[in-house]
Write a protein that holds these residues in place. Structure first.
Motif, short mmCIF file in Angstrom:
data_model
loop_
_atom_site.label_atom_id
_atom_site.label_comp_id
_atom_site.label_asym_id
_atom_site.label_seq_id
_atom_site.Cartn_x
_atom_site.Cartn_y
_atom_site.Cartn_z
N ASN A 1 0.85 -1.19 0.00
CA ASN A 1 0.00 0.00 0.00
C ASN A 1 0.87 1.23 0.00
OD1 ASN A 1 1.02 -0.48 2.49
ND2 ASN A 1 -0.69 0.43 3.55
N ARG B 1 -2.35 -10.45 -6.15
CA ARG B 1 -3.49 -9.59 -5.94
C ARG B 1 -3.08 -8.31 -5.22
NH1 ARG B 1 -8.73 -9.57 -6.18
NH2 ARG B 1 -9.45 -8.08 -4.65
N LYS B 2 -2.25 -8.46 -4.22
CA LYS B 2 -1.80 -7.30 -3.46
C LYS B 2 -1.03 -6.35 -4.37
CE LYS B 2 -1.43 -9.15 1.20
NZ LYS B 2 -0.58 -9.86 2.13
N LEU C 1 -3.49 -4.57 -6.73
CA LEU C 1 -4.31 -3.56 -6.08
C LEU C 1 -3.49 -2.34 -5.72
CD1 LEU C 1 -6.77 -5.51 -3.80
CD2 LEU C 1 -7.23 -4.25 -5.90
N ALA C 2 -2.25 -2.57 -5.37
CA ALA C 2 -1.38 -1.45 -5.04
C ALA C 2 -1.20 -0.54 -6.24
CB ALA C 2 -0.02 -1.95 -4.56
N THR D 1 -3.36 -0.15 -8.49
CA THR D 1 -4.62 0.58 -8.61
C THR D 1 -4.57 1.82 -7.74
OG1 THR D 1 -5.72 -1.54 -8.80
CG2 THR D 1 -7.12 0.39 -8.51
N CYS D 2 -4.11 1.66 -6.51
CA CYS D 2 -4.00 2.80 -5.61
C CYS D 2 -3.09 3.85 -6.20
CB CYS D 2 -3.40 2.36 -4.26
SG CYS D 2 -4.50 1.33 -3.31
N TRP E 1 -10.60 -3.28 -15.03
CA TRP E 1 -9.71 -2.46 -14.22
C TRP E 1 -10.15 -1.01 -14.26
CZ3 TRP E 1 -6.19 -5.75 -12.21
CH2 TRP E 1 -5.85 -6.90 -12.94
N ASP E 2 -10.04 -0.36 -13.14
CA ASP E 2 -10.30 1.09 -13.05
C ASP E 2 -11.64 1.51 -13.64
OD1 ASP E 2 -7.12 1.10 -14.60
OD2 ASP E 2 -7.46 1.07 -12.45
N SER F 1 -13.21 -8.82 -8.97
CA SER F 1 -12.30 -8.73 -7.83
C SER F 1 -11.18 -7.73 -8.02
CB SER F 1 -11.73 -10.11 -7.49
OG SER F 1 -11.00 -10.62 -8.58
N TYR F 2 -11.06 -7.22 -9.25
CA TYR F 2 -10.08 -6.16 -9.46
C TYR F 2 -10.76 -4.85 -9.86
CZ TYR F 2 -6.52 -9.71 -9.19
OH TYR F 2 -5.71 -10.73 -8.74
N THR G 1 -12.79 -1.67 -8.94
CA THR G 1 -13.16 -0.89 -7.77
C THR G 1 -14.53 -0.25 -7.96
OG1 THR G 1 -11.83 0.83 -8.78
CG2 THR G 1 -10.84 -0.39 -6.98
N MET H 1 -15.21 -7.57 -4.57
CA MET H 1 -14.49 -7.04 -3.41
C MET H 1 -15.48 -6.65 -2.32
SD MET H 1 -11.09 -5.13 -4.50
CE MET H 1 -11.43 -4.06 -5.86
N PHE I 1 -13.41 -10.57 -1.62
CA PHE I 1 -12.02 -10.26 -1.31
C PHE I 1 -11.91 -8.93 -0.58
CE2 PHE I 1 -10.02 -13.58 -3.73
CZ PHE I 1 -10.92 -13.87 -4.74
N PRO I 2 -10.87 -8.77 0.23
CA PRO I 2 -10.70 -7.49 0.92
C PRO I 2 -10.19 -6.43 -0.05
CG PRO I 2 -8.90 -8.98 1.46
CD PRO I 2 -9.81 -9.73 0.56
N ALA J 1 -5.47 -2.68 0.41
CA ALA J 1 -4.29 -3.37 -0.13
C ALA J 1 -3.64 -4.24 0.92
CB ALA J 1 -3.29 -2.34 -0.67
#
Lengths: 311, 586
Positions: free
Chosen positions: A145, A167-168, A171-172, A174-175, B270-271, B293-294, B296, B318, B342-343, B346
C-alpha cells in the motif's frame, strides 16, 4: 528422549519433555501457553515450560475455561502466568494493533506469538527484534500500500490476511494510479525487477520501501542467499558518492557477487555510485552479477564518466 | 475358458473413462488391467511434482498427451514459502521432451518456469497445443515469444496471475500469420502494451477464439474494435475500463457488447468508471461468471450490474459490495453457486472503511439455494450466523472463512467460534474444503475431527490451544488430503503419534508452530516414504533437538529426497550423521 511407547500413547505425554515447548496433558482441555519461537535460548524456554507446567497443575478447570473478553481484557485466573510473558512476543490484541502501549500484555493474551509477528514500532526486546527483522525484510512482505497512509503502529503479519501477493501487487498499482487524493505522486510503490546470474527466477523489489543502500542490500540478501553487496551500501550517503577504482577492485575481488543496475539510458552501472535519492530515480532494473563479470563494468570508461557526472 | 477380458476390448471401454480417479481404480484390479490402463491414459495429473519422478511418469504413461503439475505448497501464495524453495518445471519438460515428444498440453501451477523451459517446449513438442501457467514465475516475455513463434497449432495460451519479467509487448507480434487455431488467450497479468494492430489481426484470423483476457494496458477504445472482430467470445477479460470516450465511441462500444450473444464470463474491468457500467447491461443476463475482484466498483453501480445478472453462478467481488450489496445478490442471483468476497484494502486491514460482516453471507445463504462454495473475507462473525448458514446450506462443499483479525471471537458473545464451525461440519456432510479463522479452541478441532469425514483440505491459522487440536484432526478426518497450518500452538506429540496418517495424505504444511527439530528427525526415520522438509531461513548454528523449526513441509513421495533443495531446506538425507539418539537438553 521420548520413547516409542510415549509417542504412540495417546496425547497424554510426559510433560517435561524437552522437545516441546508446548505441552499437553491428557484428559480434558487445558489451556496452554503458546511460546513464541523467536527466543534463541531453548534453555530458557525449557525451564520456563516446566515452571508453567507447575503452575498449571494448580489451575482449576474453571480458570482454564475460555471466558475471554476482547483480547486484552482482564481475566483474573491468568494473573499468575504473567511472568513468562515478557520473554515472548505477543499476539496482536485489538489494542496492540493500533496502539504502541506495551502495558497490556494482560491475561487476555493467552498466546505468545511466533517470530513472524511484529509491530512496526513496538520492539520489545533486542533479541526478538533482531530475529523478527531478519525474518521479515520489508521488501519481502509483498504488501504494497501507499507508504504515506498506514498508521504508525499497525501490526503486520507475513502472509496475513491470506491474499495472494499477485493480488496485493495489482491492487497497489490501482492505488497508485488513482492517487490524486494524497497529492503525493512520489509516495507510490516503485518496483524494479531483480535478477541474479544463475538463479532461475526473478524478484521484484519496491525501491521506495527502503531509505538507503543498506536496507536494500539486506533485503536482497534475504532474497538471494549467496548474494553480498559488500561495501557499496555504506557509500550510499551523500558526500561519499564515488567509488574509486581501487576500492572497487578490492570490493570485487573480495566478494562473490555485486549488485548492478540498469539506468534510464540502458547502461549497466554499479550500485552505490550515486546518492540514494538519485539512484531510485534512475534505476530501472537490478541485476546481481558475478564479481568477475562486473569488473569490466566498473572500469568501463563510460560508466566512470557517468558516475563523475552524477556526483 | 479364458474369462479374461481381451485387452482390445478393455482398451475400448477405457476410452470412455475420463476420470483419473476411476482410472486409478482400474489400474489396481490386476496386472493386465494396469498395463492396458497405463498404455491408454492420455491425461496425467501430478498434484505434487516431488511425489514422483518425471521419468517414472513418462515410463508409465507413454501415450501421455496432457500433463498437469503442481509445485509449491498452497501457502506459497501468501509468501510463506521462501524463494528458491523449489518447484522447478525444467526437469519435467526435459524428461517429457525426450520420452513423450507427442505431448500436447502442459498445465502448471505454482512452479518456477524459465525462458529456457518455454524455449524447450517450443522446440520439442511438434504438436503442442495448450499452455496454461497459473501462479508461476521465472520467465519473461521472451519465453512467450518463443512459444508464439514455434507452436503452429497452438490453441490455448493462458497466464493466470503469473509473475512475468515484462520486457515489452512485442511477444504477441511473433504469432505467425499462419496461426489460425487459437481458442483461448489470457495475458491479463502482463504489464506492457501489445501492438493493437497485431492483436486485432490475430483475433480476426482466429475463428475459434472463445476466450480472450486482455491486460490492463489495452484501452477501452481498443476493446471496442476487438469485440467487433470477435463477437463469438464466451469469456472476456477486459483491459482498463477508464478512458475518456466520446459519445460516438461509447455508442459503438455499447453496440459491440450487445452483439455478444455467447458471452458467459466477464472479468478485468480495471479502473472501471461508473459512467461506463451501463455498457455492460446488455451482456448481464447471459453471464454465468462475473469477476469483479479487481474492479473498484462502488455500491450503487455494483447493484445496477448485479440486479441484471439473474443467471449468475459464480461471483467474485471485493468487499466494497458490503452486506447490503450481498442482500441484493441474494434476491437477484438465484443460481449462484460460488461466491468469493475479497478485501479491498491493499493490506486487507480495513483501510477503506468497509466493514463486511456475517450479515452478507447469511443473506446469500438464505437466498441462493445452490450455493456450495464460499470464500469470505470479513471483519467479524458470529456463531449464530454460522449456525444459520449451515442450516440454510447443508449442500456446502467449500467454506473458507477469513475473519481478518487473528483470534477474533464471536463479536456478540465474545465466545470462541467453535460452535459455529461445529454447525458447519455437522450439517454440511459433503464439505470437502474448509478454512477456519477467528478465536478457536481445541474443541473446534474436536468437532471437525468428529464430523468432517469428507474433508479433504483444511487450512488453519492462529487457532487451537494444544496438541489435542492436531490429534483430533489427524485421527478423525478420514478423507484428509491436504492440511496446512500456521501459527498454532501444538508441538511434537500429536504429529509423531499420528505419523502413519501422513502417508495417506498428499501433504502437511506447518509454519510457526512449536514442532521441534528432534521430532522432525524422528518422523523422518520412522516414515521413509515421506519427505520431511524443514525449511528454516535462520537456523541456529547448532541445531539442538529441542529447538523449534520455522516451517515443516511433509509430503508422501515415491521419488525419495529431491535433488534440488536449497541450503535452507533440511531433510534427514542431507545430514544423515545427525541421529536421533542424542536429544540435547541444554
Amino acid at each position: 528422549m521420548l520413547s516409542e511407547e510415549e509417542l504412540q500413547s495417546n496425547v497424554s505425554v510426559a510433560s517435561s519433555s524437552p522437545t516441546s515447548n508446548c505441552i499437553s496433558k491428557g484428559g480434558g482441555l487445558k489451556v496452554h501457553n503458546y511460546f513464541g519461537l523467536s527466543d534463541s535460548s531453548s534453555v530458557e524456554s525449557s525451564t520456563l515450560s516446566r515452571n508453567v507446567e507447575d503452575d498449571k497443575a494448580t489451575i482449576s478447570l474453571k480458570a482454564t475455561e475460555l471466558t475471554l473478553g476482547l483480547p486484552g481484557s482482564q481475566s483474573p485466573a491468568r494473573e499468575t502466568e504473567l511472568d513468562e510473558k515478557p520473554f515472548f512476543p505477543l499476539l496482536p490484541t485489538k489494542d496492540e494493533i493500533f496502539s504502541s502501549s506495551h502495558k497490556n500484555i494482560g491475561p487476555g493474551n493467552k498466546r505468545g506469538f511466533s517470530d513472524t509477528m511484529y509491530t512496526e514500532k513496538n520492539w520489545m526486546f533486542p533479541e526478538v527484534n533482531k530475529e523478527v527483522t531478519q525474518n521479515i525484510p520489508k521488501g519481502q512482505l509483498g504488501t504494497l500500500n501507499n507508504s504515506s497512509s498506514p498508521p504508525a503502529a499497525k501490526a503486520q503479519i507475513v502472509g496475513w490476511p491470506p491474499v495472494r501477493s499477485y493480488r496485493k501487487n495489482t491492487l497497489a498499482t490501482t492505488c497508485k494510479n488513482s492517487d490524486e487524493v494524497d497529492g503525493k505522486p512520489g509516495s507510490a510503490a516503485l518496483f524494479v525487477k531483480v535478477s541474479m546470474d544463475g538463479a532461475p527466477y526473478l524478484r521484484k523489489v519496491d525501491l521506495r520501501s527502503y531509505t538507503n543502500y543498506g536496507e536494500l542490500s539486506s533485503a536482497l540478501e534475504k532474497m538471494f542467499t549467496t548474494f553480498t553487496l559488500g561495501q557499496c551500501g555504506s557509500n550510499g550517503a551523500a558526500g561519499k558518492d564515488m567509488l574509486s577504482e581501487t576500492k572497487l577492485k578490492d570490493l570485487l575481488n573480495g566478494k562473490d557477487y555485486v549488485l548492478t543496475y540498469e539506468d534510464k539510458d540502458g547502461d549497466w552501472m554499479l550500485v552505490g555510485d550515486v546518492p540514494w535519492e538519485m539512484f531510485i530515480d534512475v534505476c530501472k532494473k537490478l541485476k546481481i552479477m558475478k564479481g568477475p563479470d562486473a569488473i569490466g563494468l566498473a572500469a568501463a570508461p563510460r560508466a566512470m564518466e557517468k558516475s563523475k557526472m552524477r556526483a | 475358458m479364458d474369462l479374461r477380458l481381451p485387452s482390445k476390448v478393455l482398451e475400448h471401454i477405457l476410452s470412455f473413462v475420463d476420470s483419473n480417479e476411476d482410472r486409478n481404480s482400474v489400474s489396481l484390479v490386476c496386472k493386465s488391467w494396469f498395463e492396458t490402463e497405463r498404455r491408454t491414459r492420455k491425461r496425467v495429473i501430478v498434484r505434487n511434482c516431488y511425489a514422483v519422478t518425471p521419468e517414472a511418469v513418462a515410463r508409465r504413461f507413454p501415450e501421455m498427451r496432457s500433463l498437469t503439475l503442481k509445485g509449491k505448497p498452497h501457502f506459497a501464495d501468501y509468501n510463506l514459502v521462501p524463494d528458491g524453495w523449489g518447484g522447478y518445471a525444467w526437469p519435467w519438460i526435459e524428461a517429457m521432451a525426450e520420452k513423450c515428444p507427442s505431448l500436447e498440453e502442459l498445465r502448471l501451477k505454482r512452479m518456477v518456469v524459465t525462458d529456457e523451459c518455454l524455449e524447450k517446449i517450443a522446440a520439442s513438442f511438434k504438436d503442442f497445443k495448450v499452455l496454461v501457467l497459473t501462479s508461476c514465475e521465472g520467465f519473461s516475455t521472451d519465453g512467450l515469444a518463443a512459444i508464439a513463434v514455434a507452436c503452429s497449432n497452438l490453441r490455448e495460451l493462458e497466464l493466470r496471475e503469473c509473475i512475468v519479467e515484462d520486457l515489452g509487448g512485442d511477444w504477441l507480434s511473433y504469432f505467425p500469420e499462419t496461426l489460425t487455431s487459437l481458442v483461448s488467450l489470457d495475458f491479463s497479468c502482463l504489464d506492457s502494451e501489445v501492438k493493437l494492430s497485431d492483436l486485432e489481426r490475430l483475433v480476426s484470423r482466429s475463428p475459434n477464439l472463445k476466450s480472450l483476457k486482455l491486460n490492463r494496458a489495452v484501452s477501452l477504445d481498443a476493446l471496442g474494435s476487438l469485440l467487433r472482430l470477435a463477437p463469438q467470445l464466451v469469456e472476456l477479460g477486459t483491459g482498463s475500463f477508464s478512458d475518456k470516450l466520446d459519445q460516438e465511441a461509447v455508442s459503438k462500444l455499447s453496440q459491440a457488447f450487445s452483439e455478444m450473444k455467447e458471452l458467459k464470463s466477464l472479468s478485468g474491468l480495471w479502473d472501471v468508471l461508473p459512467e461506463y457500467i451501463p455498457l455492460l447491461y446488455s451482456v448481464c443476463p447471459g453471464l454465468t461468471s462475473l469477476n469483479l475482484s479487481y474492479a473498484t466498483v462502488q455500491m450503487p453501480d455494483l447493484l445496477e450490474l448485479l440486479t441484471r445478472c439473474s443467471n449468475l453462478q459464480k461471483l467474485w467481488v471485493m468487499d466494497l459490495i458490503e452486506d447490503k450489496g450481498l442482500e441484493v445478490v441474494a434476491s437477484s442471483c438465484k443460481e449462484l453457486r460460488e461466491l468469493r468476497v475479497f478485501p479491498s484494502g491493499a493490506e486487507g486491514l480495513n483501510d477503506t472503511n468497509v466493514a463486511m460482516t456475517e450479515q452478507g453471507l447469511v443473506s446469500v445463504s438464505e437466498g441462493c439455494p445452490n450455493l456450495e462454495s464460499v470464500l469470505y473475507f470479513c471483519v467479524q462473525f458470529t456463531n449464530a450466523a454460522m449456525v444459520t448458514i449451515a442450516r440454510n446450506r447443508p449442500n456446502l462443499k467449500c467454506f473458507r472463512l477469513c475473519v481478518m483479525e487473528p483470534f477474533a471471537p464471536d463479536h456478540k458473545t465474545q465466545k470462541p467460534l467453535d460452535e459455529g464451525f461445529k454447525a458447519i461440519v455437522e450439517r454440511c456432510k459433503d464439505l470437502q474444503r474448509l478454512s477456519v479463522s477467528g478465536l478457536l479452541t481445541d474443541k473446534a478441532f474436536e468437532y471437525i475431527g468428529t464430523h468432517g469425514k469428507k474433508l479433504r483440505m483444511l487450512s488453519i491459522a492462529f487457532a487451537g490451544d494444544s496438541d489435542l487440536m492436531l490429534h483430533h484432526l489427524l485421527s478423525g478426518c478420514e478423507s484428509l488430503n491436504k492440511l496446512e497450518i500456521r501459527d498454532c500452538p501444538f508441538g511434537d506429540t500429536a504429529l509423531v503419534a499420528n505419523a502413519a496418517k501422513l502417508e495417506t495424505m498428499r501433504s502437511l504444511w506447518m509454519s510457526s508452530c512449536c514442532v521441534s527439530f528432534g521430532a522432525c528427525k524422528l518422523l523422518s526415520q520412522k516414515m521413509p516414504k515421506l519427505n520431511v522438509e524443514v525449511i528454516d531461513e535462520h537456523p541456529l548454528e547448532t541445531r539442538p533437538d529441542s529447538s523449534p523449526v520455522e516451517r515443516i513441509y511433509i509430503y508422501r513421495t515415491l521419488a525419495g529426497p529431491r535433488l534440488d533443495m536449497p541450503e535452507f531446506v533440511w531433510t534427514i538425507q542431507k545430514n544423515p550423521e545427525i541421529g536421533v539418539s542424542h536429544l540435547a537438553i541444554k
